[in-house]
Motif scaffolding. Sequence first.
Motif, PDB file in Angstrom:
ATOM      1  N   ALA A 182      -4.668  32.253 -33.699  1.00 19.91           N
ATOM      2  CA  ALA A 182      -3.551  31.372 -34.019  1.00 19.91           C
ATOM      3  C   ALA A 182      -2.229  31.978 -33.586  1.00 19.91           C
ATOM      4  O   ALA A 182      -2.054  33.198 -33.614  1.00 19.91           O
ATOM      5  N   ILE A 208     -11.227  32.492 -34.971  1.00 19.22           N
ATOM      6  CA  ILE A 208      -9.998  31.708 -34.823  1.00 19.22           C
ATOM      7  C   ILE A 208      -8.871  32.611 -34.334  1.00 19.22           C
ATOM      8  O   ILE A 208      -8.729  33.751 -34.786  1.00 19.22           O
ATOM      9  N   SER A 230      -3.333  21.894 -33.951  1.00 22.73           N
ATOM     10  CA  SER A 230      -1.881  22.112 -33.926  1.00 22.73           C
ATOM     11  C   SER A 230      -1.262  21.562 -35.197  1.00 22.73           C
ATOM     12  O   SER A 230      -1.712  20.542 -35.739  1.00 22.73           O
ATOM     13  N   TRP A 286      -2.403  29.265 -41.226  1.00 24.38           N
ATOM     14  CA  TRP A 286      -3.752  29.498 -40.706  1.00 24.38           C
ATOM     15  C   TRP A 286      -4.754  28.556 -41.370  1.00 24.38           C
ATOM     16  O   TRP A 286      -5.632  27.998 -40.705  1.00 24.38           O
ATOM     17  N   LEU A 345      -4.513  25.078 -40.058  1.00 23.49           N
ATOM     18  CA  LEU A 345      -5.025  24.976 -38.686  1.00 23.49           C
ATOM     19  C   LEU A 345      -6.545  25.099 -38.621  1.00 23.49           C
ATOM     20  O   LEU A 345      -7.125  24.985 -37.542  1.00 23.49           O
ATOM     21  N   ASP A 346      -7.186  25.320 -39.749  1.00 24.52           N
ATOM     22  CA  ASP A 346      -8.623  25.575 -39.770  1.00 24.52           C
ATOM     23  C   ASP A 346      -9.451  24.281 -39.795  1.00 24.52           C
ATOM     24  O   ASP A 346     -10.024  23.870 -38.787  1.00 24.52           O
ATOM     25  N   GLY A 374     -10.007  29.889 -42.607  1.00 24.86           N
ATOM     26  CA  GLY A 374      -8.647  29.935 -42.082  1.00 24.86           C
ATOM     27  C   GLY A 374      -7.714  30.738 -42.964  1.00 24.86           C
ATOM     28  O   GLY A 374      -6.919  31.543 -42.472  1.00 24.86           O
ATOM     29  N   GLY A 400       2.633  25.656 -35.277  1.00 28.08           N
ATOM     30  CA  GLY A 400       1.560  26.596 -34.981  1.00 28.08           C
ATOM     31  C   GLY A 400       0.428  25.921 -34.243  1.00 28.08           C
ATOM     32  O   GLY A 400       0.283  24.683 -34.284  1.00 28.08           O
ATOM     33  N   ALA A 421      -3.849  26.756 -32.775  1.00 30.99           N
ATOM     34  CA  ALA A 421      -5.001  27.649 -32.896  1.00 30.99           C
ATOM     35  C   ALA A 421      -6.135  27.174 -32.004  1.00 30.99           C
ATOM     36  O   ALA A 421      -6.292  25.979 -31.735  1.00 30.99           O
TER      37      ALA A 421
END
Length: 215
Positions: free
Chosen positions: A165, A163, A196, A140, A143-144, A17, A206, A208
């Motif tokens: 995003a 991924i 999220s 990022w 969100l990973d 991420g 954010g 993804a």
Amino acid sequence: MRIESRYNGPPGSGNGGWSAGVFATAAGGSEPVEVTLRRPPPLDTTLSLVDGAVLDPAGEIVAEVRPAGDVDAVVPPVDWATAVAASTSYPGLVEHPFPGCYVCGPDRADGLRIFPGRLPDDRTAAPFRAPEQVSAATVWAALDCPGGWTVLAAGRPYLLGRIAAAIVAHLAPGDECVVTGALIGVDGRKAMVHTSLYGPDGALLGAARATWIAR
């Protein structure tokens, strides 16, 4: 571009991420992008972006970046207390394929320490306190792993393969956030997940969608 060694995922390579966030930032623009990792991102190595391809010094492709279109991958939020309670059952505290991971590794006192645990509906949730230095790559990264832990289990490691995003709002240092993840489906070795990130006021920061690959 360089993925510094502290931002590792598996030993010797960048967290997926975080690395994707660095590549997406280098691509520029305000529209969501999708990053496909073609091989583990090398650490402390100068990388270049040429026509959407992330290249190492030998010209080998590390990743590919392309427009993502709409990232309709919002996972409903939970409150902070619920996320904290879920994190106490984080499986990675007992067995973790990469305990030194910058994002979710329990061995990293200097990492993001995002520990996603199960909710009763099988989503994952985790509290997340933003570090003193934040960037798009921080979002990022956050969100990973919560997406991966919707499918990761003892003896069943997965790695991020792709991924996409969308960053909706800025993350501020010290923000107490919540991350949620959901498993959308499994197709052979591929697991499709959504994640999220929500800010202190419950607003979406954010979202993804990602594909994880069983090792």
